[in-house]
Design a protein around this motif. Structure first.
Motif, mmCIF file in Angstrom:
data_model
loop_
_atom_site.group_PDB
_atom_site.id
_atom_site.type_symbol
_atom_site.label_atom_id
_atom_site.label_comp_id
_atom_site.label_asym_id
_atom_site.label_seq_id
_atom_site.Cartn_x
_atom_site.Cartn_y
_atom_site.Cartn_z
ATOM 1 N N UNK A 167 0.842 -1.194 0.000
ATOM 2 C CA UNK A 167 0.000 0.000 0.000
ATOM 3 C C UNK A 167 0.882 1.250 0.000
ATOM 4 N N UNK A 168 0.267 2.353 -0.399
ATOM 5 C CA UNK A 168 0.976 3.629 -0.480
ATOM 6 C C UNK A 168 0.201 4.696 0.270
ATOM 7 N N UNK A 169 0.919 5.732 0.691
ATOM 8 C CA UNK A 169 0.317 6.926 1.294
ATOM 9 C C UNK A 169 0.278 8.011 0.234
ATOM 10 N N UNK A 170 -0.841 8.762 0.191
ATOM 11 C CA UNK A 170 -0.983 9.843 -0.785
ATOM 12 C C UNK A 170 -1.588 11.072 -0.111
ATOM 13 N N UNK A 171 -0.979 12.231 -0.363
ATOM 14 C CA UNK A 171 -1.489 13.528 0.095
ATOM 15 C C UNK A 171 -1.851 14.305 -1.172
ATOM 16 N N UNK A 172 -3.153 14.472 -1.431
ATOM 17 C CA UNK A 172 -3.628 14.863 -2.765
ATOM 18 C C UNK A 172 -4.417 16.169 -2.736
ATOM 19 N N UNK A 173 -4.361 16.899 -3.864
ATOM 20 C CA UNK A 173 -5.248 18.053 -4.091
ATOM 21 C C UNK A 173 -5.723 18.057 -5.547
ATOM 22 N N UNK A 174 -6.959 18.607 -5.718
ATOM 23 C CA UNK A 174 -7.562 18.689 -7.058
ATOM 24 C C UNK A 174 -8.745 19.649 -6.994
ATOM 25 N N UNK A 175 -9.044 20.343 -8.081
ATOM 26 C CA UNK A 175 -10.240 21.192 -8.179
ATOM 27 C C UNK A 175 -10.868 21.037 -9.562
ATOM 28 N N UNK A 176 -12.186 21.256 -9.642
ATOM 29 C CA UNK A 176 -12.826 21.131 -10.958
ATOM 30 C C UNK A 176 -12.638 22.397 -11.786
ATOM 31 N N UNK A 177 -12.565 23.567 -11.144
ATOM 32 C CA UNK A 177 -12.260 24.825 -11.833
ATOM 33 C C UNK A 177 -11.875 25.860 -10.776
ATOM 34 N N UNK A 178 -11.748 27.105 -11.182
ATOM 35 C CA UNK A 178 -11.345 28.147 -10.242
ATOM 36 C C UNK A 178 -9.855 28.427 -10.311
ATOM 37 N N UNK A 179 -9.413 29.221 -9.364
ATOM 38 C CA UNK A 179 -8.027 29.717 -9.359
ATOM 39 C C UNK A 179 -7.101 28.756 -8.615
ATOM 40 N N UNK A 180 -5.933 28.544 -9.176
ATOM 41 C CA UNK A 180 -4.936 27.652 -8.570
ATOM 42 C C UNK A 180 -4.496 28.142 -7.193
ATOM 43 N N UNK A 181 -4.432 27.223 -6.252
ATOM 44 C CA UNK A 181 -3.759 27.484 -4.971
ATOM 45 C C UNK A 181 -3.126 26.167 -4.510
ATOM 46 N N UNK A 182 -3.095 25.852 -3.239
ATOM 47 C CA UNK A 182 -2.409 24.630 -2.803
ATOM 48 C C UNK A 182 -2.884 24.232 -1.408
#
Length: 280
Positions: A167-182
């Motif tokens: 197994x793996x660990x994942x720290x993820x981000x995603x958006x469908x639209x809008x302005x990039x951030x983090x």
């Protein structure tokens, strides 16, 4: 490799460590945090290789910053995932700042109709944990990384116990639209050294004045051995020099003989004399 609980990272060296070798989407380590971009239509994540085991272990992480909505219409996602070989089958704690929710998920085919959903609070859900113990999977949150609140538990899925070193660990981000951030992550499995620090105050008062006299002490000289104590009195000896002379009185001695009875004699000069007036 090992139980996922042995994987630790403070993210303080600003270098993505070798344990996160499957990271993608432009992630970085900045300011002592793992930073994951949240870009419209683009997945990004810190990710380990599938070399770890969740069964009988625990993984937790601090989330200082979830990706803000920033104009997204349906989803600005920040997620902590435990994934395995079968795509779409994974455990997750998923935050969506558009909806203002935090979900505790056991996904199959990327969905979980029985997920537990709560109103997201950055303070209440500052730390996230997924663990397995005794045939049960638990999802927990904490305000400080020390005291935990359980949010959901289920019987351990079969894949968790069968996926040894898989197994793996994942720290993820995603958006469908809008302005990039983090999103920003910190202290992976390191809460014990940084959490629950309490600062307390105290009022101090003086009960008495410092009046003890000072006692001077002088050590002039001593010969010590390893098995004796210094208890001999010290004698100071002074040797003085002196120049001695004999005193005397110097007096002049005079001839006491009388000088008034001398009789001059006049006679004929003798041979060898030089005669001068009035003898001539």
């Amino acid at each position: 490799m090992a139980l996922v609980g042995t994987l630790t990272d403070t993210f303080n060296d600003n270098i993505i460590g070798p344990n996160w070798g499957n990271s993608y989407g432009g992630v970085s380590e900045t300011g002592g945090k793992a930073r994951v971009p949240c870009v419209a239509g683009v997945f990004a994540g810190y990710q380990t290789a599938k070399d770890w085991t969740l069964a009988g272990s625990s993984a937790f992480v601090q989330l200082p910053l979830a990706a803000a909505a920033n104009g997204a219409s349906t989803e600005a996602q920040t997620a902590f995932n435990i994934i395995q070989a079968t795509a779409g089958t994974y455990l997750a704690i998923n935050i969506n700042t558009v909806a203002g929710t935090i979900r505790f998920e056991n996904n199959v085919g990327y969905t979980d109709g029985a997920a537990v959903s709560l109103t997201y609070s950055a303070a209440t859900h500052a730390w996230l944990r997924i663990r397995e113990s005794g045939g049960t999977v638990f999802w927990d949150t904490s305000t400080d990384g020390s005291t935990w609140t359980n949010r959901r538990s289920i019987a351990t899925p079969a894949w968790v116990t069968s996926s040894v070193n898989a197994v793996a660990v994942e720290l993820l981000s995603w958006r469908n639209n809008g302005t990039t951030n983090f999103s920003e992550w910190d202290n992976f499995n390191t809460a014990a050294s940084s959490a629950a620090v309490y600062f307390m105050s105290a009022g101090l008062t003086a009960d008495s004045a410092l009046t003890a006299p000072l006692t001077p002490s002088a050590v002039l000289g001593a010969s010590l051995t390893a098995d004796t104590s210094l208890d001999a009195s010290v004698t100071q000896t002074a040797v003085l020099g002196a120049s001695l002379t004999a005193g005397a009185t110097l007096g002049a001695q005079t001839d006491a003989a009388a000088r008034d009875d001398l009789t001059p004699l006049v006679g004929q000069p003798q041979s060898g004399w030089t005669v001068s007036q009035p003898w001539i």
